[in-house]
Enzyme design. Sequence first.
Site, short mmCIF file in Angstrom:
data_model
loop_
_atom_site.label_atom_id
_atom_site.label_comp_id
_atom_site.label_asym_id
_atom_site.label_seq_id
_atom_site.Cartn_x
_atom_site.Cartn_y
_atom_site.Cartn_z
N ARG A 1 25.87 6.00 -7.91
CA ARG A 1 25.79 7.50 -7.92
C ARG A 1 26.39 7.93 -9.39
O ARG A 1 25.84 8.75 -10.16
CB ARG A 1 26.75 8.31 -6.78
CG ARG A 1 25.91 8.07 -5.76
CD ARG A 1 26.73 8.73 -4.46
NE ARG A 1 27.11 10.18 -4.65
CZ ARG A 1 27.96 10.75 -4.04
NH1 ARG A 1 28.70 10.27 -3.32
NH2 ARG A 1 28.08 12.09 -4.37
N CYS B 1 34.86 13.49 -7.66
CA CYS B 1 34.12 12.78 -6.84
C CYS B 1 32.84 13.50 -6.57
O CYS B 1 32.47 14.46 -7.42
CB CYS B 1 34.76 12.38 -5.50
SG CYS B 1 35.49 13.77 -4.54
#
Length: 313
Positions: A196, A270
């Site tokens: 990611r 995050c």
Amino acid sequence: MSATRPLSLSTRESLLVTPEEVNSWASGSYVPLDATWLMPAANRNPHQEFEKKRIPNARYFDLDKVASQHPLGLPHMMPDSQTFAGACESLGIDRGTRLVFYDTHGVFSSPRALFTFKAFGHEEAVVLNGGLPRWEVEGHPLETEPPSAPWKATYKPLPELDESVIRSYEQIIGNTHFATDDKAGELLLDARSRERYSGEAQEPRPGLPAGHIPNSLSLPFSNLLESHLDKSPSYTTMLPVARLRAAVEAALGPYTEDVLTGKRSLVNTCGSGMTAAIVWLALQELGVKSALYDESWTGYALRKESPVATGSD
């Protein structure tokens, strides 16, 4: 790696406790709080699961319900003082209550709950390392009957949020061009997976671009955890301190010495501000203070003007 010495260790007590330690405490001397949070795709209801099985005398701390309203509609953002205090009072928590946070993963969302309380100055709070599954595996008692309503408490004086441990979008944008400069800037640690972070994997939240905040460093939260797949139920725990230190040093690379000498401070991010708190807790265990970008990638990437980087560097 150019660092000449390892990350130092804190002399204070750990914020992680084992089930055995907690079970040795006198009944009524602490309050367990189930802070389980799940991605929507999990298709589970953590509150219903709490009602069916929990640590004795536990209460459920809903990270999405105890949150401030955000103009972008982001979930589980840090609450304001009044909302936080009201949530504590409804759960029978006052400023001196000793709290043990846990979740049903082992270590996943409980660090976020701990971060929230610490940011409001609640000192008596720790995370159960291994959570409810480890508690169960090690044979400690469980409650399976419907939970009783908690008594009311008073959370006074009204707590103040420590603004120094939270970063805003404006602060992140102002820092991105300087984060890897030799003279200035905070270092941003991204707790998402490397796929990611690099942009190789699509974001689980529809419509978000893939990639990362420019000049941030990759430190997947999974690198800080140990999976116990041989247990039933399985669970995760935080790595021992020596292995935590190695994982953090590997992520910081040549900036390790800057962190040690105070030239660089750390900010964790995050996907939505949840697993960034795992990195925060790991750094706390190493005696390293850090902050959290509350909006994280979701809030950052929803703004079309935000610069996005891809690749592993």
